[in-house]
Scaffold this motif. Structure first.
Motif, PDB file in Angstrom:
ATOM      1  N   GLN A 244       0.813  -1.210   0.000  1.00  0.00           N
ATOM      2  CA  GLN A 244       0.000   0.000   0.000  1.00  0.00           C
ATOM      3  C   GLN A 244       0.852   1.268   0.000  1.00  0.00           C
ATOM      4  O   GLN A 244       0.489   2.280  -0.599  1.00  0.00           O
ATOM      5  N   PHE A 245       1.980   1.221   0.710  1.00  0.00           N
ATOM      6  CA  PHE A 245       2.825   2.411   0.841  1.00  0.00           C
ATOM      7  C   PHE A 245       4.263   2.064   0.483  1.00  0.00           C
ATOM      8  O   PHE A 245       4.706   0.916   0.643  1.00  0.00           O
ATOM      9  N   GLY A 246       5.001   3.066   0.044  1.00  0.00           N
ATOM     10  CA  GLY A 246       6.411   2.869  -0.251  1.00  0.00           C
ATOM     11  C   GLY A 246       6.629   2.066  -1.531  1.00  0.00           C
ATOM     12  O   GLY A 246       5.697   1.791  -2.287  1.00  0.00           O
ATOM     13  N   SER A 247       7.881   1.674  -1.737  1.00  0.00           N
ATOM     14  CA  SER A 247       8.229   0.924  -2.950  1.00  0.00           C
ATOM     15  C   SER A 247       9.123  -0.245  -2.587  1.00  0.00           C
ATOM     16  O   SER A 247       9.815  -0.235  -1.558  1.00  0.00           O
ATOM     17  N   SER A 248       9.120  -1.255  -3.448  1.00  0.00           N
ATOM     18  CA  SER A 248       9.918  -2.453  -3.206  1.00  0.00           C
ATOM     19  C   SER A 248      11.402  -2.129  -3.280  1.00  0.00           C
ATOM     20  O   SER A 248      11.837  -1.305  -4.085  1.00  0.00           O
ATOM     21  N   LYS A 249      12.191  -2.803  -2.432  1.00  0.00           N
ATOM     22  CA  LYS A 249      13.639  -2.587  -2.425  1.00  0.00           C
ATOM     23  C   LYS A 249      14.370  -3.611  -3.295  1.00  0.00           C
ATOM     24  O   LYS A 249      15.600  -3.621  -3.363  1.00  0.00           O
TER      25      LYS A 249
END
Length: 314
Positions: A194-199
């Protein structure tokens, strides 16, 4: 029985509030601690943790980014629980699955691994992961369906002896199996981020391959490196000797061998074989030094039972 939930975090500021809340709701009937390891975040992750942490939350802060494996290892080192849970901090793992996994662990297992039954990721990522899982199972003989699922529950002694280094968090089931743990797996929920981005990026493929090569070597030859280096070296040395013996025979019959590539190949095989055999000797000495200098044992005793204490238990 206390439970330690270990979560490694990097730039997950928007997830912190919900993560702490969901873990608390899932484990309200348990004695637990939540260990959040900040792996060098450059956003407001640490501030958000300080803002929303409760009396069951512990914050471990790295001075810079080291990677998920060191973060996980640091959290496990700090953990005081009888059972240790690892999970991602992006809310794709669901803390409500933890009680079910603990119940499964109590059936006599040392590790319970999650399977993302309805994985909410891009099709390409799921396809590559499926191929990688199949290769790992084939090469290592450790048949875990989903190596990429971070949500796992361990008994304390297993988690504390995983010896996590580098990028080995992907291969925790293999490390646990090498320790002698009894492993099972169970389907768990998986949510869309839902939030942020994959590392994670495509470059991790090469890290997975190199780590897998290392683990296969450690799994099969960590205590007897000479069995690997010596075997390969002997094959190379013998092949080189056969080639050069063949060339010697035809030389005796008057044929020229000086310009033949086969002569170069035979010589290189002999030299390479000698180098691998001597490397095996050196590796054996290093292995002995590792165990003897630190008074380590190449085995782990699970328990010792005598007639007296067996009768006391009964």
């Amino acid at each position: 029985m206390q439970i330690s939930v270990v979560v490694s975090l990097m730039n997950e500021e928007e997830n912190i509030k919900y993560l702490i809340k969901e873990v608390d709701e899932a484990l309200q009937n348990f004695t637990y601690e939540l260990i959040l390891v900040d792996d060098g975040s450059t956003d407001n992750t640490v501030d958000e943790i300080k803002k929303h942490m409760n009396d069951k939350t512990k914050l471990v802060i790295f001075n810079r980014n080291y990677g998920q494996t060191p973060a996980m290892a640091a959290g496990i080192e700090v953990a005081k629980g009888d059972l240790i849970v690892t999970m991602d901090g992006d809310l794709q793992n669901d803390p409500s699955d933890i009680p079910m996994m603990i119940e499964k662990l109590n059936e006599g297992y040392d590790v319970v691994a999650g399977i993302r039954a309805k994985r909410q990721d891009e099709p390409v990522r799921k396809f590559l992961s499926k191929i990688a899982n199949k290769i790992i199972r084939k090469v290592t003989g450790v048949h875990i369906t989903d190596y990429g699922c971070t949500l796992k529950v361990f008994k304390k002694d297993v988690a504390k002896n995983l010896q996590l280094y580098g990028e080995l968090h992907r291969f925790i089931p293999i490390l646990a199996k090498m320790y002698g743990a009894k492993i099972t797996e169970i389907p768990v929920k998986h949510h869309e981020r839902q939030f942020g981005s994959s590392k994670y990026g495509f470059n991790r493929t090469f890290k997975v391959i190199s780590d897998l090569m290392y683990l296969v070597f450690m799994q099969r030859f960590s205590q007897k490196p000479m069995h690997f280096f010596g075997s390969v070296g002997f094959i190379m040395f013998s092949s080189g000797m056969l080639i050069d013996f063949y060339l010697l025979i035809i030389k005796l019959f008057g044929q020229s061998i000086g310009g033949r590539p086969l002569l170069t190949l035979g010589t290189m095989l002999i030299i390479g074989g000698i180098q691998l055999i001597t490397t095996g000797f050196i590796a054996e000495l290093l292995t002995r030094t590792y165990y003897e200098a630190q008074n380590k044992k190449p085995y782990v005793i699970k328990e010792i039972i005598s007639k007296e204490n067996n009768e006391e238990q009964n």
